[in-house]
Motif scaffolding. Structure first.
Motif, PDB file in Angstrom:
ATOM      1  N   VAL B 300      12.613  18.994  81.051  1.00 38.59           N
ATOM      2  CA  VAL B 300      11.595  19.252  80.023  1.00 38.59           C
ATOM      3  C   VAL B 300      10.448  20.037  80.651  1.00 38.59           C
ATOM      4  N   LYS B 301      10.032  19.611  81.836  1.00 39.04           N
ATOM      5  CA  LYS B 301       8.918  20.290  82.525  1.00 39.04           C
ATOM      6  C   LYS B 301       9.247  21.760  82.774  1.00 39.04           C
ATOM      7  N   SER B 302      10.460  22.006  83.291  1.00 37.04           N
ATOM      8  CA  SER B 302      10.787  23.391  83.648  1.00 37.04           C
ATOM      9  C   SER B 302      10.949  24.252  82.402  1.00 37.04           C
ATOM     10  N   ILE B 303      11.548  23.668  81.345  1.00 34.09           N
ATOM     11  CA  ILE B 303      11.719  24.444  80.106  1.00 34.09           C
ATOM     12  C   ILE B 303      10.363  24.733  79.476  1.00 34.09           C
ATOM     13  N   ALA B 587       8.644   5.505  76.813  1.00 32.30           N
ATOM     14  CA  ALA B 587       7.535   5.200  77.720  1.00 32.30           C
ATOM     15  C   ALA B 587       7.851   5.678  79.137  1.00 32.30           C
ATOM     16  N   ALA B 588       9.091   5.473  79.575  1.00 32.70           N
ATOM     17  CA  ALA B 588       9.468   5.898  80.920  1.00 32.70           C
ATOM     18  C   ALA B 588       9.424   7.416  81.037  1.00 32.70           C
ATOM     19  N   LEU B 589       9.876   8.076  79.987  1.00 31.79           N
ATOM     20  CA  LEU B 589       9.882   9.534  79.982  1.00 31.79           C
ATOM     21  C   LEU B 589       8.447  10.073  80.002  1.00 31.79           C
ATOM     22  N   ALA B 590       7.589   9.442  79.185  1.00 33.55           N
ATOM     23  CA  ALA B 590       6.193   9.880  79.131  1.00 33.55           C
ATOM     24  C   ALA B 590       5.530   9.710  80.486  1.00 33.55           C
ATOM     25  N   GLU B 591       5.860   8.632  81.164  1.00 35.40           N
ATOM     26  CA  GLU B 591       5.260   8.364  82.474  1.00 35.40           C
ATOM     27  C   GLU B 591       5.663   9.456  83.466  1.00 35.40           C
ATOM     28  N   LYS B 592       6.928   9.823  83.408  1.00 34.95           N
ATOM     29  CA  LYS B 592       7.420  10.866  84.316  1.00 34.95           C
ATOM     30  C   LYS B 592       6.798  12.216  83.979  1.00 34.95           C
ATOM     31  N   LEU B 593       6.422  12.376  82.700  1.00 33.39           N
ATOM     32  CA  LEU B 593       5.787  13.631  82.286  1.00 33.39           C
ATOM     33  C   LEU B 593       4.274  13.576  82.462  1.00 33.39           C
ATOM     34  N   GLY B 594       3.804  12.475  83.020  1.00 30.62           N
ATOM     35  CA  GLY B 594       2.398  12.424  83.409  1.00 30.62           C
ATOM     36  C   GLY B 594       1.460  11.784  82.416  1.00 30.62           C
TER      37      GLY B 594
END
Lengths: 155, 747
Positions: B300-303, B587-594
């Motif tokens: 997601v970050k790279s895209i 929640a886990a995904l959001a955490e990884k996305l900062g």
């Protein structure tokens, strides 16, 4: 004066040895378990057995009443429905390491299946072996039946 | 109001109350066996006999209305003796199989036997040993245990209105059955099981699996369709055994349908995935949860860095709870930075009529919807209106529906004719003009419609304009179809466009299965750089996923669902299969996305109250959300419904046994209805030389698919129907909901 006499001549030790000597010739009240079985009384409650019908099928119908009544929660039952709508017992296990041999399961059984046997040789080296299943329980019945017949008793 | 005394307690009750109801109010317990609050008084069992001072005759409390100054005695020595004999007589022919009877432990007869202190039956009789009937796939019937209370017969007639069973024979020979011992022609709703006081009717899904005292009950909401039925999840350990009904709570009065009652088995399914999967070079390999989330987050970050935030989209399923949908929206908006999440749900209709409105209505119009199949409990409300309230009922649908026993008039015909008929209704022409008149004159008119037919909204909005008092009910399909919209889901048409234009590069698909959704099946998801799917099962979409994360079902999470009436109800966790919920994934995904997001449902609920104005003051345990309008937007008058050139009209039908692709993982439901079947009228079947089970090819809109045939006598000649939410049928209906198709026999 008497005390000194007793102490010097070790009279008390001889008295004790005398008692030992007396018991040596008395009738023995201990048993050489496990080389020799202790006698059990008529209403003794040992390892359970489950009765089978004449065709070998278990009498147990899997009603869960023994599981419910068991105070030490050592009975585990799983039942299911067979392909033709018959009641199947998928699992019937008694954990002997938890069992307190109260005999409530025998009381609760509505179909005269589970009974308290007369066998008490449960010692084992692993805990897993304390959990006995329907197969063992049915075999226990055969053993109990053979023992009873040998003695000319009724189960 | 009437004042009377019950066991010396004075009560004041309305004059149409029975003595039993008055006793309930006074807090006096009268034992009952054949009584059920949902049913009309019957008085079959005589267990509720009471004494009225000054009257030499005994009366049944459940059927006798109250009278002023009655002095009722409920527990005299004489009554105790009589009750004991009544139970004793019932037990004469009742086999003593309590240990192996599934009802044992929750049996009314068993409880009564204890209550009256009966230990020995004086009469000698050998109960019959009739073989158990297994012809019904969901209901096991042991007529020997029956006490002929008639509750099953009455609920099948009065509530479900199917009249599948009745008393047959007379006297000692009386039993419950069908005429000439035909197989049950039944909706499989299992309502008869739920009311049976003894073990005569048993649930075959639960049959012999456990005993009632082992089961732990958790109140929750059924997660299968938009009806929002209040249920009890009965579990032992982490295994779901049964769906229980709760007559006192919820809007469904304890009524459940076939899929609700028997379709829970997918929760325990061994086919459920247990570990996440990451696809690399076309091969999916097991991965742990952490790894899967990190992979999604990095992609997601790279895209996002490469193509901007709008190249990432979040699609939510209407099976997500409100809390999860809210969180998904936060993920889309605040964490990723897009316009918001999407949901494949119609955006222009809102809840209006409640079940109570429908039940008390005096004129109901069902517009182009087979309501008893699509939303069975909504169907029960319509039936209650027509049956108990004697409402005028008009049904517009291509084929005859189960409501045909109750309709004032039904308008059937091919889809074009049905649309023409509805147009005449709205415009007040022809014989439909009288229907419009009835609706206009009615005190509480209600219209039930299918929001998934965009074309139908014109009729609804026009009717609403003409009849100001009209309440409309949108038959939403999924458990939280309404809730995800309230949480801010955007119209998914834009998402589809984005995927087609390849402007969307990453799709996070939470529980949704677009591959079988109408209008989405032909959409290629191959152009996506990232397709992250969460689903309890390896669904059609999950198979295409770059990253797949298995998640919990509705029985394994806390949250709330908003049903088709706009009622918000709490869903409670009853078991744990060791899988993450969608909220935890987000929640886990959001955490990884900062960005940290809460995953606990109570925290999210507080946020919902703050940020979603509709839910500001709503009670999450059964409160109704107030919507401004029932339908919003401008609609064009629909032209001819069906497109194409073939001989037969094809329209989408609803399935009683399935709700989307989810319930197909239930072995018991799949056994009865597995693959999509083409429904065809007997006349057409004969013409084409088709029989039940033969294969037929259906060509529509340039697509040819093969289906098995089901010959259905209710189908209109010249029409065929296919269910939605199957990969094959979704493709056909993607080009339009009504087609003219050509059929060809296969094999």
């Amino acid at each position: 004066m008497k005390n000194i006499f007793d102490t010097l001549l070790l009279t008390e030790i001889f008295q004790g040895l005398g008692i030992t000597l007396k018991h040596l010739f008395k009738k023995k009240i201990t048993y050489k378990y496990p080389y020799e079985d202790t006698p059990i009384f008529p209403r003794f409650r040992g390892v359970q057995y489950i009765k089978t019908h004449e065709n070998g099928a278990t009498k147990c119908v899997g009603c869960y009443l023994c599981q419910k009544v068991c105070p030490s929660e050592c009975i585990h039952i799983v039942t299911d429905c067979g392909p033709n709508g018959e009641r199947l017992i998928r699992k019937y296990e008694i954990d002997l390491s938890r069992c307190i041999y109260c005999g409530y399961c025998e009381e609760a059984c509505p179909v005269d299946a589970v009974h308290m046997g007369r066998d008490y040789h449960t010692t084992d080296s692993t805990r897993d072996n304390y959990v006995i299943n329907m197969k063992t329980l049915s075999e226990n019945y055969k053993k109990e039946l053979a023992n009873a017949q040998a003695k000319g008793e009724q189960l | 109001m009437v004042t009377l005394k019950i066991d010396g307690i004075q009560v004041e009750v309305p004059k149409d109350y029975t003595i039993l109801q008055a006793a309930e109010k006074a807090g006096v317990h009268i034992p009952v066996l054949c009584h059920d609050a949902r049913l009309n008084p019957f008085g079959a069992c005589r267990v509720c006999l009471i004494e009225a001072v000054g009257n030499p005759r005994l009366m049944t409390a459940c059927t006798t209305p109250v009278a002023p100054d009655m002095d009722i005695l409920t527990n005299t020595e004489k009554l105790q003796r009589i009750r004991k004999t009544v139970i004793e007589l019932l037990l004469v022919n009742h086999p003593l199989e309590c240990p192996v009877c599934d009802k044992g432990g929750e049996c009314t007869l068993q409880d009564l036997t204890y209550e009256v202190g009966l230990t020995k039956v004086r009469f000698e009789a050998t109960p019959a040993d009739t073989p158990v009937d297994h012809t019904n796939p969901f209901i096991e019937r042991d007529i020997d245990r029956c006490v002929l209370c008639g509750r099953c017969v009455r609920i099948c007639d009065e509530v479900v209105n199917i009249q599948a069973i009745s008393f047959i024979n007379r006297g000692m020979e009386t039993m419950i059955g069908t005429a000439f011992d035909q197989p049950w022609n039944c909706e499989f709703c299992g309502q008869c099981i739920s009311v049976c006081p003894v073990g005569s009717l048993n649930n075959r899904v639960y049959l012999f699996k456990n005993r009632p005292w082992n089961l732990e009950k958790t109140d929750s909401i059924c997660g299968l369709c938009g009806c929002g039925c209040y249920i009890e999840l009965e579990t032992e350990g982490n295994e779901l055994y049964r769906m229980g009904e709760v007559p006192d709570k919820g809007a469904n009065h304890g009524n459940l349908c076939a899929k609700g009652r028997f379709g829970f088995e997918f929760v325990n399914s061994v086919k459920r995935e247990t570990s996440a999967k990451i696809k690399a070079a076309g091969e999916a390999a097991d991965a742990d949860f952490e790894q899967a989330v990190v992979t999604v987050a990095e992609k997601v970050k790279s895209i996002k860095a490469q193509h901007g935030a709008d190249s990432v989209a979040v699609l939510v399923s209407p099976r997500l709870t409100n809390e999860e949908a809210f969180l998904a929206n936060k993920l889309a908006k605040d964490v990723i930075g897009t316009a918001g999440m999407y949901a494949v749900e119609p955006h222009s209709s809102f809840p209006d009529a409640t079940y109570a409105d429908i039940e008390t209505s005096d004129a109901v119009a069902v517009l182009n919807l087979d309501v008893t199949e699509a939303n069975p409990i909504l169907g029960l409300a319509v039936r209650a209106a027509a049956r108990k309230n004697e409402a005028a009922l008009y049904v517009f649908y291509p084929s005859e529906t189960a409501l045909k026993r109750l309709v004032t008039k039904q308008f059937t015909g091919n889809p074009d004719e049905v649309y023409a008929s509805m147009t005449r209704l709205v415009e007040g022409q022809g014989e439909e003009a009288s229907v419009l008149e009835v609706l206009k004159k009615a005190e509480k008119p209600v219209a039930v419609y299918n929001p998934y037919n965009q074309a139908d909204l014109w009729f609804v909005s026009e009717l609403k304009k003409q009849i100001p008092g009209l309440k409309v009910a949108a038959a939403r399909a999924k458990a939280n179809s309404q809730g995800v919209l309230d949480m801010g889901a955007l119209d998914a048409a834009k998402l589809k466009e984005g995927i087609q234009n390849k402007t969307i590069k990453a799709l996070i698909c939470l529980g949704e299965n677009p591959s079988v959704r109408t209008g989405w099946a032909d959409l290629s998801l191959d152009s996506l750089e990232l397709l992250a799917v969460t689903d309890p099962f390896m669904s059609e979409t999950a198979k295409k996923a770059t990253v797949y994360i298995p998640v919990a079902t509705y029985a394994e999470k806390d949250g709330s669902f908003t049903n088709l009436e706009g009622r918000v109800q709490s869903v409670n966790k009853a078991l744990c299969k060791g899988l993450k919920t969608d909220a935890e994934v987000i929640a886990a995904l959001a955490e990884k996305l900062g960005k940290a997001l809460p995953s606990c449902s109570c925290e999210i609920r507080e946020l919902i109250r703050k940020e979603v104005s509709l839910y500001k003051d709503v009670d999450f345990d059964g409160g109704l959300v107030k919507y401004a309008d029932a339908v919003t937007g401008e609609f064009a008058k629909p032209a001819k419904a069906a497109a194409g050139e073939g001989k037969y009209f094809l329209y989408p039908s609803s399935l009683r046994l399935h709700s989307g692709s989810y319930t197909r993982w239930s072995p018991d439901l799949a056994k009865v209805y597995g693959e999509a079947k083409l429904e065809i009228s007997p006349a057409d079947a004969e013409e084409l030389g088709l029989e039940d089970g033969s294969s037929v090819s259906v060509s529509a809109a340039g697509i040819t698919k093969t289906f098995k045939v089901h010959v259905e006598k209710h189908m209109t000649k010249g029409c065929v129907a296919l269910p939605e939410d199957y990969a094959d049928t979704a493709e056909i209906f993607g080009k339009g909901r009504y087609h003219k198709v050509s059929l060809g026999k296969k094999g």
